[in-house]
Motif scaffolding. Structure first.
Motif, PDB file in Angstrom:
ATOM      1  N   GLY A   1     -26.788  -3.707 -25.684  1.00 26.48           N
ATOM      2  CA  GLY A   1     -26.942  -3.712 -24.237  1.00 26.48           C
ATOM      3  C   GLY A   1     -25.620  -3.482 -23.533  1.00 26.48           C
ATOM      4  N   VAL A   2     -25.649  -2.671 -22.487  1.00 27.44           N
ATOM      5  CA  VAL A   2     -24.447  -2.344 -21.715  1.00 27.44           C
ATOM      6  C   VAL A   2     -24.590  -2.869 -20.291  1.00 27.44           C
ATOM      7  N   SER A   3     -23.583  -3.607 -19.797  1.00 30.47           N
ATOM      8  CA  SER A   3     -23.550  -4.103 -18.424  1.00 30.47           C
ATOM      9  C   SER A   3     -24.794  -4.956 -18.142  1.00 30.47           C
ATOM     10  N   MET A   4     -25.635  -4.584 -17.158  1.00 32.54           N
ATOM     11  CA  MET A   4     -26.866  -5.332 -16.932  1.00 32.54           C
ATOM     12  C   MET A   4     -27.720  -5.355 -18.191  1.00 32.54           C
ATOM     13  N   GLY A   5     -27.680  -4.253 -18.945  1.00 23.50           N
ATOM     14  CA  GLY A   5     -28.429  -4.200 -20.193  1.00 23.50           C
ATOM     15  C   GLY A   5     -27.971  -5.244 -21.184  1.00 23.50           C
ATOM     16  N   GLY A   6     -26.674  -5.582 -21.147  1.00 26.01           N
ATOM     17  CA  GLY A   6     -26.173  -6.659 -21.992  1.00 26.01           C
ATOM     18  C   GLY A   6     -26.787  -7.992 -21.599  1.00 26.01           C
ATOM     19  N   MET A   7     -26.947  -8.218 -20.315  1.00 32.64           N
ATOM     20  CA  MET A   7     -27.568  -9.446 -19.828  1.00 32.64           C
ATOM     21  C   MET A   7     -29.021  -9.531 -20.282  1.00 32.64           C
ATOM     22  N   VAL A   8     -29.731  -8.417 -20.144  1.00 31.53           N
ATOM     23  CA  VAL A   8     -31.131  -8.363 -20.567  1.00 31.53           C
ATOM     24  C   VAL A   8     -31.231  -8.617 -22.067  1.00 31.53           C
ATOM     25  N   ALA A   9     -30.342  -8.002 -22.845  1.00 27.28           N
ATOM     26  CA  ALA A   9     -30.353  -8.182 -24.294  1.00 27.28           C
ATOM     27  C   ALA A   9     -30.016  -9.623 -24.676  1.00 27.28           C
ATOM     28  N   GLN A  10     -29.101 -10.248 -23.949  1.00 27.33           N
ATOM     29  CA  GLN A  10     -28.769 -11.650 -24.204  1.00 27.33           C
ATOM     30  C   GLN A  10     -30.009 -12.535 -24.049  1.00 27.33           C
ATOM     31  N   ILE A  11     -30.733 -12.313 -22.970  1.00 27.75           N
ATOM     32  CA  ILE A  11     -31.942 -13.108 -22.708  1.00 27.75           C
ATOM     33  C   ILE A  11     -32.971 -12.904 -23.811  1.00 27.75           C
ATOM     34  N   LEU A  12     -33.156 -11.653 -24.204  1.00 24.50           N
ATOM     35  CA  LEU A  12     -34.120 -11.340 -25.252  1.00 24.50           C
ATOM     36  C   LEU A  12     -33.727 -12.003 -26.571  1.00 24.50           C
ATOM     37  N   ALA A  13     -32.450 -11.950 -26.920  1.00 21.56           N
ATOM     38  CA  ALA A  13     -31.986 -12.546 -28.171  1.00 21.56           C
ATOM     39  C   ALA A  13     -32.139 -14.066 -28.166  1.00 21.56           C
ATOM     40  N   ALA A  14     -31.930 -14.670 -27.004  1.00 19.49           N
ATOM     41  CA  ALA A  14     -32.022 -16.126 -26.912  1.00 19.49           C
ATOM     42  C   ALA A  14     -33.467 -16.612 -26.898  1.00 19.49           C
ATOM     43  N   ARG A  15     -34.321 -15.912 -26.182  1.00 20.60           N
ATOM     44  CA  ARG A  15     -35.702 -16.375 -26.011  1.00 20.60           C
ATOM     45  C   ARG A  15     -36.636 -15.920 -27.135  1.00 20.60           C
ATOM     46  N   HIS A  16     -36.257 -14.860 -27.827  1.00 21.33           N
ATOM     47  CA  HIS A  16     -37.125 -14.344 -28.889  1.00 21.33           C
ATOM     48  C   HIS A  16     -36.288 -14.040 -30.134  1.00 21.33           C
ATOM     49  N   PRO A  17     -35.667 -15.049 -30.724  1.00 18.90           N
ATOM     50  CA  PRO A  17     -34.768 -14.823 -31.869  1.00 18.90           C
ATOM     51  C   PRO A  17     -35.462 -14.186 -33.067  1.00 18.90           C
ATOM     52  N   GLN A  18     -36.766 -14.426 -33.191  1.00 20.84           N
ATOM     53  CA  GLN A  18     -37.496 -13.866 -34.327  1.00 20.84           C
ATOM     54  C   GLN A  18     -37.669 -12.359 -34.227  1.00 20.84           C
ATOM     55  N   ARG A  19     -37.360 -11.788 -33.052  1.00 22.62           N
ATOM     56  CA  ARG A  19     -37.529 -10.348 -32.843  1.00 22.62           C
ATOM     57  C   ARG A  19     -36.203  -9.583 -32.877  1.00 22.62           C
ATOM     58  N   VAL A  20     -35.092 -10.305 -33.057  1.00 27.88           N
ATOM     59  CA  VAL A  20     -33.773  -9.672 -32.936  1.00 27.88           C
ATOM     60  C   VAL A  20     -32.991  -9.792 -34.239  1.00 27.88           C
ATOM     61  N   LEU A  21     -32.502  -8.648 -34.736  1.00 22.24           N
ATOM     62  CA  LEU A  21     -31.712  -8.607 -35.959  1.00 22.24           C
ATOM     63  C   LEU A  21     -30.226  -8.806 -35.684  1.00 22.24           C
ATOM     64  N   SER A  22     -29.727  -8.237 -34.597  1.00 19.99           N
ATOM     65  CA  SER A  22     -28.332  -8.412 -34.198  1.00 19.99           C
ATOM     66  C   SER A  22     -28.226  -8.086 -32.716  1.00 19.99           C
ATOM     67  N   LEU A  23     -27.152  -8.568 -32.111  1.00 20.01           N
ATOM     68  CA  LEU A  23     -26.922  -8.344 -30.682  1.00 20.01           C
ATOM     69  C   LEU A  23     -25.509  -7.808 -30.474  1.00 20.01           C
ATOM     70  N   THR A  24     -25.401  -6.701 -29.752  1.00 20.22           N
ATOM     71  CA  THR A  24     -24.104  -6.205 -29.306  1.00 20.22           C
ATOM     72  C   THR A  24     -24.142  -6.134 -27.787  1.00 20.22           C
TER      73      THR A  24
END
Length: 312
Positions: free
Chosen positions: A120-143
């Motif tokens: 995720g880039v900029s706002m996309g990073g924020m969106v990706a952070q939320i997704l990784a935190a709320r749905h950890p079973q769906r995320v392999l890694s976060l950048t």
């Protein structure tokens, strides 16, 4: 351009690479369409063995627009949201970053993807952070790239960037005038050590305008960012391998925001790139791809000391 239905809206998307490869979802920033990702960046990820998925956020590109919530004057919206934020007055966005994270999750589900790497880039990073935190079973890694935790008290844009953000095209109905304004903004927030040629910026702006122009959607996305609560507690719950990349010369989302993001996520790695601003310059493409690949493959060691890069 294919579309899918997720979270109750139509979302335009695109894929590249072998569908049997490791899926990687790209999540872009405010007003940035899926075509805003540099072709060489996407091609590089495919060459590294990823199945790359891009999509248009709501209110952007060919995805559903939220004009039913009322048209917005971009400059007035930016000014109003800034004033309300600093005076701690309530803001009423058309939607929230959590909704946009649900959109991203919906894209994965609609494509039958159980787990994916997130970039995720900029706002996309924020969106990706939320997704990784709320749905950890769906995320392999976060950048998370040139983004923020939203923590109150972190520095904001420089005065010059604020002026550029508030500046309207000389003629909002003239394509050349709009392109001039977009190019001027990109030059202000871009990487001082890795400038993008003006001709290239103009081609990108023209390409985007031909596909979609929705300043009211940009305003609504910005309001979603400005009204979002800080994510410090949420970030502390992230367990997936996390890499934070930030430019030392970012005038829009200053380096302190990236440093704080990395500090909040357990075990996160912070990579600071000298001379990088708030863009994805082609000169850093190889370096960025190598970092994302290392994080996705579990080869990124954690460290309390950020690494500083000055080039390739």
């Amino acid at each position: 351009m294919p579309t899918l239905t997720a979270n109750g809206i139509r979302i335009a998307f695109d894929t590249a690479g072998d569908a049997k490869s490791a899926p990687l979802l790209l999540v872009h920033g405010v007003g940035m369409q899926l075509t805003s990702w540099p072709d060489e960046f996407v091609d590089g990820l495919v060459e590294l063995g990823f199945y790359v998925i891009r999509f248009d956020h709501r209110d952007c590109g060919l995805s559903t627009k939220f004009d039913r919530t009322g048209r917005s004057n971009l400059v007035l919206n930016r000014l109003t949201s800034w004033i309300k934020s600093h005076l701690k007055l309530p803001m009423r966005p058309a939607y929230h970053l959590d909704d946009m994270a649900d959109d991203a999750l919906g894209v994965l589900s609609a494509l039958g993807i159980a787990r994916a790497h997130l970039v995720g880039v900029s706002m996309g990073g924020m969106v990706a952070q939320i997704l990784a935190a709320r749905h950890p079973q769906r995320v392999l890694s976060l950048t998370s790239i040139m983004s923020s935790s939203g923590k109150r008290g972190l520095p904001g844009p420089t005065p010059g960037v604020r002026q550029a953000l508030l500046r309207r095209p000389a003629d909002p109905n003239d394509v050349d005038s709009i392109i001039e304004a977009q190019v001027a903004l990109q030059q202000v927030i871009g990487s001082p050590a890795y400038p993008t040629p003006e001709k290239q910026l103009r081609r990108r702006a023209a390409r985007g305008l031909r596909r979609c122009y929705c300043p009211a959607g940009v305003a609504r996305q910005m309001l979603a960012v400005r009204s979002a609560p800080e994510r410090s507690e949420l970030l502390r719950s992230i367990q997936t391998p996390t890499l934070v990349i930030h430019g030392a010369a970012d005038p829009l989302v200053p380096l302190a925001c990236g440093e704080d993001t990395a500090a909040q996520v357990p075990g996160a790695r912070l990579e600071v790139i000298q001379g990088m601003g708030h863009d994805l310059p082609s000169q850093l493409n190889e370096r960025m791809l190598a970092l994302i690949d290392a994080n996705a493959r579990g080869k990124m060691t954690t460290s309390s000391t950020p690494r500083l890069f000055v080039g390739q």
